[in-house]
Motif scaffolding. Structure first.
Motif, mmCIF file in Angstrom:
data_model
loop_
_atom_site.group_PDB
_atom_site.id
_atom_site.type_symbol
_atom_site.label_atom_id
_atom_site.label_comp_id
_atom_site.label_asym_id
_atom_site.label_seq_id
_atom_site.Cartn_x
_atom_site.Cartn_y
_atom_site.Cartn_z
ATOM 1 N N GLU A 100 0.865 -1.179 0.000
ATOM 2 C CA GLU A 100 0.000 0.000 0.000
ATOM 3 C C GLU A 100 0.902 1.229 0.000
ATOM 4 O OE1 GLU A 100 -4.023 0.489 1.503
ATOM 5 O OE2 GLU A 100 -3.079 1.418 3.253
ATOM 6 N N VAL A 101 0.659 2.142 -0.927
ATOM 7 C CA VAL A 101 1.490 3.336 -1.075
ATOM 8 C C VAL A 101 0.678 4.560 -0.699
ATOM 9 C CG1 VAL A 101 2.785 4.779 -2.699
ATOM 10 C CG2 VAL A 101 2.907 2.280 -2.869
ATOM 11 N N LEU A 102 1.218 5.354 0.218
ATOM 12 C CA LEU A 102 0.593 6.590 0.650
ATOM 13 C C LEU A 102 1.495 7.769 0.321
ATOM 14 C CD1 LEU A 102 -0.731 5.614 4.212
ATOM 15 C CD2 LEU A 102 -1.995 5.599 2.060
ATOM 16 N N ASP A 103 0.914 8.792 -0.272
ATOM 17 C CA ASP A 103 1.605 10.053 -0.553
ATOM 18 C C ASP A 103 1.136 11.059 0.492
ATOM 19 O OD1 ASP A 103 2.529 12.472 -1.500
ATOM 20 O OD2 ASP A 103 1.641 12.295 -3.491
ATOM 21 N N LEU A 104 2.035 11.495 1.376
ATOM 22 C CA LEU A 104 1.617 12.372 2.468
ATOM 23 C C LEU A 104 1.071 13.709 1.985
ATOM 24 C CD1 LEU A 104 4.203 12.049 5.379
ATOM 25 C CD2 LEU A 104 1.971 10.958 5.124
ATOM 26 N N ARG A 105 1.668 14.268 0.946
ATOM 27 C CA ARG A 105 1.274 15.561 0.365
ATOM 28 C C ARG A 105 1.641 16.757 1.247
ATOM 29 N NH1 ARG A 105 -4.583 14.823 -2.511
ATOM 30 N NH2 ARG A 105 -5.343 14.553 -0.412
ATOM 31 N N SER A 106 1.466 16.669 2.538
ATOM 32 C CA SER A 106 1.980 17.709 3.430
ATOM 33 C C SER A 106 2.702 17.036 4.592
ATOM 34 C CB SER A 106 0.876 18.632 3.942
ATOM 35 O OG SER A 106 -0.065 17.934 4.731
ATOM 36 N N LEU A 107 3.810 17.661 5.011
ATOM 37 C CA LEU A 107 4.623 17.118 6.095
ATOM 38 C C LEU A 107 4.231 17.690 7.447
ATOM 39 C CD1 LEU A 107 8.188 17.026 4.496
ATOM 40 C CD2 LEU A 107 6.319 15.373 4.342
ATOM 41 N N TRP A 108 3.679 18.889 7.449
ATOM 42 C CA TRP A 108 3.101 19.401 8.688
ATOM 43 C C TRP A 108 1.918 20.289 8.338
ATOM 44 C CZ3 TRP A 108 4.716 17.065 12.934
ATOM 45 C CH2 TRP A 108 4.029 17.404 14.089
ATOM 46 N N PRO A 109 0.730 19.857 8.714
ATOM 47 C CA PRO A 109 0.429 18.600 9.401
ATOM 48 C C PRO A 109 0.568 17.397 8.474
ATOM 49 C CG PRO A 109 -1.591 19.704 8.774
ATOM 50 C CD PRO A 109 -0.483 20.658 8.429
ATOM 51 N N TRP A 110 0.857 16.216 9.066
ATOM 52 C CA TRP A 110 0.897 14.995 8.268
ATOM 53 C C TRP A 110 -0.204 14.063 8.749
ATOM 54 C CZ3 TRP A 110 2.481 10.056 10.261
ATOM 55 C CH2 TRP A 110 3.045 10.077 11.543
ATOM 56 N N ASP A 111 -0.601 13.174 7.871
ATOM 57 C CA ASP A 111 -1.785 12.346 8.104
ATOM 58 C C ASP A 111 -1.408 11.118 8.939
ATOM 59 O OD1 ASP A 111 -4.211 11.048 8.020
ATOM 60 O OD2 ASP A 111 -4.504 11.335 5.867
ATOM 61 N N GLU A 112 -1.238 11.361 10.229
ATOM 62 C CA GLU A 112 -0.855 10.273 11.134
ATOM 63 C C GLU A 112 -1.918 9.188 11.190
ATOM 64 O OE1 GLU A 112 0.303 9.632 15.852
ATOM 65 O OE2 GLU A 112 0.454 11.637 14.968
ATOM 66 N N ALA A 113 -3.173 9.572 11.095
ATOM 67 C CA ALA A 113 -4.253 8.593 11.182
ATOM 68 C C ALA A 113 -4.208 7.615 10.013
ATOM 69 C CB ALA A 113 -5.605 9.299 11.219
ATOM 70 N N ALA A 114 -4.002 8.114 8.796
ATOM 71 C CA ALA A 114 -3.955 7.230 7.626
ATOM 72 C C ALA A 114 -2.750 6.313 7.673
ATOM 73 C CB ALA A 114 -3.941 8.060 6.341
ATOM 74 N N VAL A 115 -1.597 6.859 8.070
ATOM 75 C CA VAL A 115 -0.386 6.034 8.140
ATOM 76 C C VAL A 115 -0.538 4.970 9.217
ATOM 77 C CG1 VAL A 115 2.096 6.046 8.606
ATOM 78 C CG2 VAL A 115 1.072 7.891 7.243
ATOM 79 N N THR A 116 -1.074 5.351 10.366
ATOM 80 C CA THR A 116 -1.258 4.397 11.461
ATOM 81 C C THR A 116 -2.203 3.275 11.059
ATOM 82 O OG1 THR A 116 -0.861 6.117 13.110
ATOM 83 C CG2 THR A 116 -2.024 4.140 13.851
ATOM 84 N N ALA A 117 -3.329 3.624 10.457
ATOM 85 C CA ALA A 117 -4.311 2.611 10.065
ATOM 86 C C ALA A 117 -3.712 1.634 9.062
ATOM 87 C CB ALA A 117 -5.547 3.291 9.481
ATOM 88 N N SER A 118 -2.971 2.151 8.092
ATOM 89 C CA SER A 118 -2.365 1.273 7.091
ATOM 90 C C SER A 118 -1.304 0.382 7.711
ATOM 91 C CB SER A 118 -1.770 2.111 5.959
ATOM 92 O OG SER A 118 -1.186 1.288 4.981
ATOM 93 N N ALA A 119 -0.454 0.966 8.555
ATOM 94 C CA ALA A 119 0.621 0.183 9.195
ATOM 95 C C ALA A 119 0.043 -0.898 10.109
ATOM 96 C CB ALA A 119 1.544 1.111 9.976
ATOM 97 N N GLN A 120 -1.026 -0.578 10.813
ATOM 98 C CA GLN A 120 -1.670 -1.588 11.660
ATOM 99 C C GLN A 120 -2.175 -2.754 10.818
ATOM 100 O OE1 GLN A 120 -4.645 0.824 13.624
ATOM 101 N NE2 GLN A 120 -3.528 0.814 15.565
ATOM 102 N N ARG A 121 -2.709 -2.438 9.655
ATOM 103 C CA ARG A 121 -3.293 -3.479 8.810
ATOM 104 C C ARG A 121 -2.224 -4.354 8.145
ATOM 105 N NH1 ARG A 121 -4.496 -3.884 3.693
ATOM 106 N NH2 ARG A 121 -3.884 -1.743 3.249
ATOM 107 N N THR A 122 -1.155 -3.734 7.640
ATOM 108 C CA THR A 122 -0.131 -4.511 6.925
ATOM 109 C C THR A 122 0.934 -5.067 7.854
ATOM 110 O OG1 THR A 122 1.304 -2.605 6.476
ATOM 111 C CG2 THR A 122 -0.455 -3.068 4.882
#
Length: 319
Positions: free
Chosen positions: A228-250
């Motif tokens: 699964e590939v995620l493009d953050l698009r912004s570094l601050w703020p960054w989408d911690e929720a999306a990264v966390t959910a994906s990392a938990q799943r994979t």
């Protein structure tokens, strides 16, 4: 289809037509800018709103801040990211802090555009990737798009923002083509884009490295490994929720960035996931801690490539 640099031009043009408070200042902007990102602006909006400045980044940054404090909305053009080092006091000690220091009475509504990243044969002073410096700086938004549509939408959001926005134009992707809507709506900061799905690991990246990450994910897919590939698009703020959910799943998270690995923004992402999501296997992929060489073979040897991202993913999968 529209190139990324043209998408940025259209976004700035739209906002200057929409809001007469928006204007641009920087070296050669009245001549269209170094990359053509302001082509036609002086003819359309006049040299009162498209102001070519002397070669003095501290003056450009300071003038932009002063103009913002009296109610305008400047786009401050730094020409190339590396030149911002000549204006660090104005940016770090003034723009980033002035709202806080004056209890919200001062409003530094500026966009600082900094074309950044590796640029073929541009060597140590024209290809640096120091985004982590500014993600570390309280008081600013940090944006790093990778597609024409995202660049346009995020620039519109930046120009309309009351916060100071540091906008990292990915100059190595200026020729990348994509669809851009006729009317460009703002894209909210802190919302990652899901580039492709996968179950075996998560790869997070941003800006000019995204094409290499996608290519690496395609290589892994030929071996039956889905990322699964995620493009953050912004570094601050960054989408911690999306990264966390994906990392938990994979169960595995690899952060790849164009910048030097040591002290890069990937370390912040890895640290946050380590603190909040136990059990996820974590890895990074970035450049070694050396100056960028002029020599093309040496540049090729140190930059992050799809093959290096695949190798980092393999190490993570083997753990």
């Amino acid at each position: 289809m529209t190139t990324l640099v043209e998408a940025l031009r259209l976004a700035a043009w739209q906002e200057m037509e929409r809001d007469p408070r928006v204007w641009v200042l920087g070296e050669d902007v009245a001549r269209g800018g170094l990359f053509g990102q302001y082509r036609g602006f002086a003819e359309k909006f006049g040299t009162d709103r498209v102001v070519s400045t002397p070669i003095s980044e501290s003056v450009i940054m300071g003038a932009g801040l002063g103009a913002a404090l009296v109610g305008t909305r400047p786009i401050i053009e730094m020409r190339i990211f590396d030149f911002v080092m000549c204006a660090m006091d104005e940016l770090v000690n003034q723009i980033a802090k002035i709202r806080y220091m004056f209890g919200g009475q001062a409003r530094p509504s500026v966009v600082v555009r900094m074309p950044h990243g590796l640029w073929r044969n541009s060597a140590a002073q024209h290809s640096q990737v120091l985004e982590a410096w500014f993600a570390h700086l309280p008081g600013v938004v940090v944006v790093a798009p990778s597609t024409p549509a995202d660049a346009a939408g995020l620039l519109v959001a930046a120009i309309r923002s009351d916060d100071p926005v540091l906008f990292f134009d990915p100059k190595n992707l200026f020729g990348l083509e994509g669809e851009v809507p006729a009317t460009i709506d703002p894209i909210p900061f802190g919302a990652a884009r899901r580039v492709r799905g996968g179950d075996d690991l998560t790869i997070v990246s941003w800006s000019a490295l995204m094409p290499a990450v996608v290519q690496a994910a395609e290589t892994l897919a030929t071996r039956g490994i889905t990322a699964e590939v995620l493009d953050l698009r912004s570094l601050w703020p960054w989408d911690e929720a999306a990264v966390t959910a994906s990392a938990q799943r994979t169960g595995r998270l690899l952060v790849a960035h164009e910048a030097v690995e040591a002290g890069g923004f990937g370390a912040e992402i890895i640290a946050r996931i380590a603190e909040t999501t136990p059990g996820v296997r974590l890895g990074r992929c970035g450049m070694p801690r050396v100056p960028l060489p002029f020599s093309p073979p040496l540049e090729d040897a140190i930059k992050v490539t799809p093959a290096k991202i695949v190798a980092a993913a393999d190490r993570l999968l083997a753990r």
